[in-house]
Motif scaffolding. Structure first.
Motif, PDB file in Angstrom:
ATOM      1  N   ALA A  74       0.815  -1.222   0.000  1.00 17.54           N
ATOM      2  CA  ALA A  74       0.000   0.000   0.000  1.00 17.54           C
ATOM      3  C   ALA A  74       0.845   1.268   0.000  1.00 17.54           C
ATOM      4  CB  ALA A  74      -0.945   0.001   1.199  1.00 17.54           C
ATOM      5  N   GLU A  75       2.123   1.176   0.400  1.00 17.35           N
ATOM      6  CA  GLU A  75       2.996   2.355   0.438  1.00 17.35           C
ATOM      7  C   GLU A  75       3.764   2.579  -0.867  1.00 17.35           C
ATOM      8  OE1 GLU A  75       5.470   2.410   3.917  1.00 17.35           O
ATOM      9  OE2 GLU A  75       3.746   2.104   5.240  1.00 17.35           O
ATOM     10  N   LEU A  76       3.645   1.650  -1.816  1.00 14.96           N
ATOM     11  CA  LEU A  76       4.267   1.860  -3.124  1.00 14.96           C
ATOM     12  C   LEU A  76       3.546   2.996  -3.836  1.00 14.96           C
ATOM     13  CD1 LEU A  76       4.485  -1.847  -4.337  1.00 14.96           C
ATOM     14  CD2 LEU A  76       6.413  -0.426  -3.647  1.00 14.96           C
ATOM     15  N   SER A  77       4.262   3.701  -4.698  1.00 12.86           N
ATOM     16  CA  SER A  77       3.581   4.696  -5.523  1.00 12.86           C
ATOM     17  C   SER A  77       2.640   3.940  -6.454  1.00 12.86           C
ATOM     18  CB  SER A  77       4.592   5.504  -6.345  1.00 12.86           C
ATOM     19  OG  SER A  77       5.060   4.743  -7.442  1.00 12.86           O
ATOM     20  N   PRO A  78       1.569   4.592  -6.922  1.00  9.12           N
ATOM     21  CA  PRO A  78       0.661   3.889  -7.844  1.00  9.12           C
ATOM     22  C   PRO A  78       1.363   3.400  -9.114  1.00  9.12           C
ATOM     23  CG  PRO A  78      -0.335   5.929  -7.065  1.00  9.12           C
ATOM     24  CD  PRO A  78       1.086   5.913  -6.572  1.00  9.12           C
ATOM     25  N   ILE A  79       2.376   4.133  -9.558  1.00 17.27           N
ATOM     26  CA  ILE A  79       3.120   3.710 -10.757  1.00 17.27           C
ATOM     27  C   ILE A  79       3.917   2.442 -10.463  1.00 17.27           C
ATOM     28  CG2 ILE A  79       5.010   4.317 -12.334  1.00 17.27           C
ATOM     29  CD1 ILE A  79       2.453   5.801 -13.011  1.00 17.27           C
ATOM     30  N   GLU A  80       4.697   2.445  -9.375  1.00 20.29           N
ATOM     31  CA  GLU A  80       5.473   1.254  -9.010  1.00 20.29           C
ATOM     32  C   GLU A  80       4.557   0.057  -8.794  1.00 20.29           C
ATOM     33  OE1 GLU A  80       7.425   2.663  -5.458  1.00 20.29           O
ATOM     34  OE2 GLU A  80       9.320   2.950  -6.508  1.00 20.29           O
ATOM     35  N   ARG A  81       3.479   0.284  -8.076  1.00 19.50           N
ATOM     36  CA  ARG A  81       2.550  -0.803  -7.776  1.00 19.50           C
ATOM     37  C   ARG A  81       1.943  -1.372  -9.061  1.00 19.50           C
ATOM     38  NH1 ARG A  81      -2.508  -0.314  -3.588  1.00 19.50           N
ATOM     39  NH2 ARG A  81      -3.227  -2.462  -3.757  1.00 19.50           N
ATOM     40  N   GLY A  82       1.519  -0.493  -9.960  1.00 20.15           N
ATOM     41  CA  GLY A  82       0.954  -0.944 -11.225  1.00 20.15           C
ATOM     42  C   GLY A  82       1.946  -1.738 -12.056  1.00 20.15           C
ATOM     43  N   ILE A  83       3.177  -1.251 -12.129  1.00 19.56           N
ATOM     44  CA  ILE A  83       4.211  -1.949 -12.904  1.00 19.56           C
ATOM     45  C   ILE A  83       4.501  -3.314 -12.292  1.00 19.56           C
ATOM     46  CG2 ILE A  83       6.648  -1.923 -13.583  1.00 19.56           C
ATOM     47  CD1 ILE A  83       6.363   1.195 -13.726  1.00 19.56           C
ATOM     48  N   LEU A  84       4.635  -3.366 -10.979  1.00 19.91           N
ATOM     49  CA  LEU A  84       4.915  -4.641 -10.324  1.00 19.91           C
ATOM     50  C   LEU A  84       3.754  -5.625 -10.491  1.00 19.91           C
ATOM     51  CD1 LEU A  84       6.738  -3.425  -7.093  1.00 19.91           C
ATOM     52  CD2 LEU A  84       7.741  -4.680  -9.030  1.00 19.91           C
ATOM     53  N   LEU A  85       2.531  -5.125 -10.454  1.00 16.92           N
ATOM     54  CA  LEU A  85       1.378  -6.004 -10.664  1.00 16.92           C
ATOM     55  C   LEU A  85       1.374  -6.578 -12.084  1.00 16.92           C
ATOM     56  CD1 LEU A  85      -1.405  -4.003  -8.789  1.00 16.92           C
ATOM     57  CD2 LEU A  85      -0.468  -6.241  -8.122  1.00 16.92           C
ATOM     58  N   ILE A  86       1.683  -5.734 -13.070  1.00 20.28           N
ATOM     59  CA  ILE A  86       1.749  -6.203 -14.463  1.00 20.28           C
ATOM     60  C   ILE A  86       2.853  -7.252 -14.603  1.00 20.28           C
ATOM     61  CG2 ILE A  86       2.318  -5.562 -16.846  1.00 20.28           C
ATOM     62  CD1 ILE A  86       0.999  -2.789 -16.202  1.00 20.28           C
ATOM     63  N   GLY A  87       4.031  -6.941 -14.083  1.00 20.56           N
ATOM     64  CA  GLY A  87       5.155  -7.878 -14.175  1.00 20.56           C
ATOM     65  C   GLY A  87       4.867  -9.191 -13.474  1.00 20.56           C
ATOM     66  N   ALA A  88       4.283  -9.104 -12.286  1.00 18.34           N
ATOM     67  CA  ALA A  88       3.948 -10.322 -11.541  1.00 18.34           C
ATOM     68  C   ALA A  88       2.913 -11.142 -12.302  1.00 18.34           C
ATOM     69  CB  ALA A  88       3.431  -9.959 -10.149  1.00 18.34           C
ATOM     70  N   TYR A  89       1.927 -10.472 -12.863  1.00 13.21           N
ATOM     71  CA  TYR A  89       0.899 -11.178 -13.631  1.00 13.21           C
ATOM     72  C   TYR A  89       1.530 -11.917 -14.814  1.00 13.21           C
ATOM     73  CZ  TYR A  89      -3.349 -12.310 -16.140  1.00 13.21           C
ATOM     74  OH  TYR A  89      -4.346 -13.000 -16.784  1.00 13.21           O
ATOM     75  N   GLU A  90       2.412 -11.225 -15.533  1.00  9.66           N
ATOM     76  CA  GLU A  90       3.043 -11.867 -16.691  1.00  9.66           C
ATOM     77  C   GLU A  90       3.910 -13.053 -16.263  1.00  9.66           C
ATOM     78  OE1 GLU A  90       3.373  -8.931 -20.406  1.00  9.66           O
ATOM     79  OE2 GLU A  90       4.806  -8.448 -18.829  1.00  9.66           O
ATOM     80  N   LEU A  91       4.666 -12.888 -15.179  1.00  9.77           N
ATOM     81  CA  LEU A  91       5.519 -13.980 -14.721  1.00  9.77           C
ATOM     82  C   LEU A  91       4.695 -15.187 -14.264  1.00  9.77           C
ATOM     83  CD1 LEU A  91       8.238 -11.954 -12.789  1.00  9.77           C
ATOM     84  CD2 LEU A  91       8.590 -13.325 -14.865  1.00  9.77           C
ATOM     85  N   LEU A  92       3.562 -14.934 -13.638  1.00  8.75           N
ATOM     86  CA  LEU A  92       2.734 -16.021 -13.101  1.00  8.75           C
ATOM     87  C   LEU A  92       1.762 -16.625 -14.118  1.00  8.75           C
ATOM     88  CD1 LEU A  92       2.013 -14.386  -9.655  1.00  8.75           C
ATOM     89  CD2 LEU A  92       3.098 -16.616  -9.970  1.00  8.75           C
ATOM     90  N   HIS A  93       1.239 -15.800 -15.017  1.00  8.99           N
ATOM     91  CA  HIS A  93       0.129 -16.250 -15.859  1.00  8.99           C
ATOM     92  C   HIS A  93       0.377 -16.199 -17.366  1.00  8.99           C
ATOM     93  CE1 HIS A  93      -2.422 -16.551 -12.361  1.00  8.99           C
ATOM     94  NE2 HIS A  93      -2.117 -15.327 -12.026  1.00  8.99           N
ATOM     95  N   CYS A  94       1.531 -15.739 -17.803  1.00  6.24           N
ATOM     96  CA  CYS A  94       1.796 -15.616 -19.243  1.00  6.24           C
ATOM     97  C   CYS A  94       3.071 -16.381 -19.610  1.00  6.24           C
ATOM     98  CB  CYS A  94       1.922 -14.145 -19.642  1.00  6.24           C
ATOM     99  SG  CYS A  94       0.482 -13.141 -19.270  1.00  6.24           S
ATOM    100  N   PRO A  95       2.992 -17.702 -19.668  1.00  3.38           N
ATOM    101  CA  PRO A  95       4.196 -18.481 -19.963  1.00  3.38           C
ATOM    102  C   PRO A  95       4.786 -18.202 -21.347  1.00  3.38           C
ATOM    103  CG  PRO A  95       2.242 -19.888 -19.971  1.00  3.38           C
ATOM    104  CD  PRO A  95       1.814 -18.539 -19.472  1.00  3.38           C
ATOM    105  N   ASP A  96       3.991 -17.591 -22.239  1.00  2.00           N
ATOM    106  CA  ASP A  96       4.511 -17.243 -23.569  1.00  2.00           C
ATOM    107  C   ASP A  96       5.417 -16.013 -23.523  1.00  2.00           C
ATOM    108  OD1 ASP A  96       2.091 -15.753 -22.959  1.00  2.00           O
ATOM    109  OD2 ASP A  96       2.138 -15.017 -25.019  1.00  2.00           O
ATOM    110  N   VAL A  97       5.426 -15.305 -22.393  1.00  2.07           N
ATOM    111  CA  VAL A  97       6.300 -14.143 -22.223  1.00  2.07           C
ATOM    112  C   VAL A  97       7.530 -14.607 -21.444  1.00  2.07           C
ATOM    113  CG1 VAL A  97       6.539 -11.832 -21.211  1.00  2.07           C
ATOM    114  CG2 VAL A  97       4.336 -12.548 -22.180  1.00  2.07           C
ATOM    115  N   PRO A  98       8.701 -14.638 -22.083  1.00  2.00           N
ATOM    116  CA  PRO A  98       9.911 -15.059 -21.374  1.00  2.00           C
ATOM    117  C   PRO A  98      10.162 -14.195 -20.128  1.00  2.00           C
ATOM    118  CG  PRO A  98      10.316 -14.929 -23.730  1.00  2.00           C
ATOM    119  CD  PRO A  98       8.975 -14.300 -23.481  1.00  2.00           C
ATOM    120  N   TRP A  99      10.747 -14.805 -19.108  1.00  2.17           N
ATOM    121  CA  TRP A  99      10.955 -14.101 -17.842  1.00  2.17           C
ATOM    122  C   TRP A  99      11.761 -12.818 -18.024  1.00  2.17           C
ATOM    123  CZ3 TRP A  99      15.935 -13.755 -15.629  1.00  2.17           C
ATOM    124  CH2 TRP A  99      16.926 -14.549 -16.234  1.00  2.17           C
ATOM    125  N   ARG A 100      12.775 -12.839 -18.861  1.00  2.00           N
ATOM    126  CA  ARG A 100      13.590 -11.628 -19.046  1.00  2.00           C
ATOM    127  C   ARG A 100      12.792 -10.528 -19.750  1.00  2.00           C
ATOM    128  NH1 ARG A 100      19.732 -13.643 -20.192  1.00  2.00           N
ATOM    129  NH2 ARG A 100      20.104 -14.283 -18.052  1.00  2.00           N
TER     130      ARG A 100
END
Length: 150
Positions: A74-100
């Motif tokens: 909750a203390e992350l800036s909305p930008i950092e939080r949004g970016i981390l949520l997108i990245g986490a979603y891709e890492l967890l749910h988008c196996p077609d997107v390479p980790w790097r």
């Protein structure tokens, strides 16, 4: 279309920002973003999958990120939080997107929209998450000497 997923990520971040800051209805947010003339360059299906997927999984994604952060989610800036949520979603749910690629796209979003050194923070957090959730892919890439990028 080259870059269409990149543009979809940028619009997803804008949508998440609007949701995190204003709590607006996601359907209204998506409709407003689609009116932007640059939106036609985005992969609309990927945009929808990311935006709605992140919002549906937000509690789970935040819980996965929380132990990797130096402060409460909750203390992350909305930008950092949004970016981390997108990245986490891709890492967890988008196996077609390479980790790097998932990490690099988060870093690029942070460079474009975030604070001065925010990209370093994003890189560190997403790298830690990738080591956990994409361990097999990372080990395989290291074993083969492949970068893991498309």
């Amino acid at each position: 279309m080259a870059g269409s997923r990149k543009i979809a990520r940028e619009f997803t971040l804008q949508g998440l920002y609007a949701w995190l800051v204003g709590g607006a209805d996601v359907t209204l947010i998506a409709a407003t973003l689609k009116e932007d003339e640059q939106f036609r360059r985005a992969d609309e299906d990927y945009f929808r999958a990311l935006l709605y997927g992140v919002l549906k999984e937000e509690d789970l994604l935040s819980a996965r990120l929380a132990p990797l952060l130096d402060r409460p989610v909750a203390e992350l800036s909305p930008i950092e939080r949004g970016i981390l949520l997108i990245g986490a979603y891709e890492l967890l749910h988008c196996p077609d997107v390479p980790w790097r690629v998932a990490i690099n796209e988060g870093v690029e979003l942070a460079k474009k929209f975030g604070g001065t050194d925010g990209h370093k923070y994003i890189n560190g957090v997403l790298d830690k998450l990738a080591q956990d959730v994409r361990a097999v892919e990372i080990a395989h890439a290291k074993k083969k000497g492949v970068s893991g990028e498309q």
